[in-house]
Design a protein around this motif. Sequence first.
Motif, short mmCIF file in Angstrom:
data_model
loop_
_atom_site.label_atom_id
_atom_site.label_comp_id
_atom_site.label_asym_id
_atom_site.label_seq_id
_atom_site.Cartn_x
_atom_site.Cartn_y
_atom_site.Cartn_z
N LEU A 12 0.82 -1.21 0.00
CA LEU A 12 0.00 0.00 0.00
C LEU A 12 0.85 1.26 0.00
CD1 LEU A 12 -2.78 1.30 0.16
CD2 LEU A 12 -2.64 1.12 2.66
N THR A 15 1.73 2.41 -3.35
CA THR A 15 0.69 2.96 -4.23
C THR A 15 0.55 4.46 -4.06
OG1 THR A 15 -1.15 2.69 -2.65
CG2 THR A 15 -0.58 0.79 -4.03
N GLN A 79 -2.60 0.47 -8.56
CA GLN A 79 -3.59 -0.23 -7.76
C GLN A 79 -5.01 0.25 -7.99
OE1 GLN A 79 -2.97 -2.93 -5.66
NE2 GLN A 79 -0.99 -2.86 -6.69
N GLN A 80 -5.15 1.52 -8.36
CA GLN A 80 -6.46 2.11 -8.65
C GLN A 80 -6.32 2.95 -9.91
OE1 GLN A 80 -6.92 4.30 -4.96
NE2 GLN A 80 -8.34 2.78 -4.14
N GLN A 83 -5.50 6.66 -9.76
CA GLN A 83 -4.14 7.10 -9.48
C GLN A 83 -3.41 7.52 -10.75
OE1 GLN A 83 -2.59 3.59 -7.59
NE2 GLN A 83 -3.06 4.34 -5.52
N ASN A 153 -13.35 -0.50 -3.28
CA ASN A 153 -12.03 -0.02 -3.70
C ASN A 153 -11.98 1.50 -3.84
OD1 ASN A 153 -9.30 -0.63 -4.56
ND2 ASN A 153 -9.95 -0.15 -6.65
N GLN A 179 -13.80 3.27 1.92
CA GLN A 179 -12.82 3.07 0.85
C GLN A 179 -11.62 2.29 1.37
OE1 GLN A 179 -12.15 6.19 -2.05
NE2 GLN A 179 -9.93 5.94 -1.86
N PRO A 181 -8.44 -0.15 -0.44
CA PRO A 181 -7.86 -0.78 -1.63
C PRO A 181 -8.03 -2.30 -1.57
CG PRO A 181 -6.38 0.88 -0.76
CD PRO A 181 -7.45 0.69 0.27
#
Length: 327
Positions: A12, A15, A79-80, A83, A153, A179, A181
């Motif tokens: 994490l 990210t 990861q998202q 981003q 997510n 929220q 991840p």
Amino acid sequence: MRVQLRFRSAKLAATTTVTAVLLAGCGGSEEASGARGGPEKKTITVAGLPLADVAALHIAIDRGLFEKEGLNVRVQPVQQSVQALPALAHGQVDVIGGANFVTFLQAREKGTLATRVLAEGARNAPHMMDVLVPADSKIKGPRDLGGKKVAVNILNNIQSLTLNAVLGKAGAGLPEYRQVPFPQMGSVLERGQVDAVHAAEPFLTALKRELKARTVVDGNAAPTAGLPLSGYVTTDTFIEKYPKSAAAFQRAITAAQVVAAKDRGAVEKALPGYTKIKPAEAAAIGLPDYPATSSAAQLKRLISLMRAQKLLTKDLDPAAVLYQPAR
């Protein structure tokens, strides 16, 4: 004991720096004139998520489908998809793979970024995006989720959109979303910080295996069955500047989507390389549908659902959102 999912592709902490890394210079692609009919920009950088949604991207790379189109495609993991938005806006990445359509339709409507869908990547399918609870949870079905804390997510996005629709159809109350991840969902569920998680593959299968979590809602239930979820998104600017590159990318990814749709074995082979799950685990997960062609009618379903839940303020023309190369 805190469970760490084995397939985690990035910690994490990493990210939080993804956008900075992307903006720092993963561009620098070689460009050609395109005078001989080839792509104007030969090296394409794709921000890719560690989801089953983007299996076709890796199939296309592994099978040389991009190379046949004169493209060199490199993948920058994220990861998202949100981003990678700043990098996409600044031209430091050319495409986002696995981009959830809710974010990018909103960006287009608001005028913050003129996004365009090069190709659909994944449509909803049975048990590829489910709501899970601990084995001993008192939550048994949709009607028990009203007021409960559910991890998604990204807030106000594809997961809450689809779950709200499913719960509404079932006459159930809405949950409170948190929220989290995908890679962190096991930890927060195990510690009791949320009552349930709305997980997508390959995270879904890992949670069921490692926590013995159980499904209480199939994310593909009515009225969201077969709904477009994500795809390969670029910008109007990229398409206008590099039309031959955009068309070449679309042809290659479409060919790979056909493979993914017909050959589960090809998907299973691709998954361990970018999700870090083991081959045996790849064989067990629920996969999305991989459409061979993008559909304005199907995208309209998503737009209408977003309008109903006030995630869009006006109708968008799906035909204008889907990229069609010049003939």
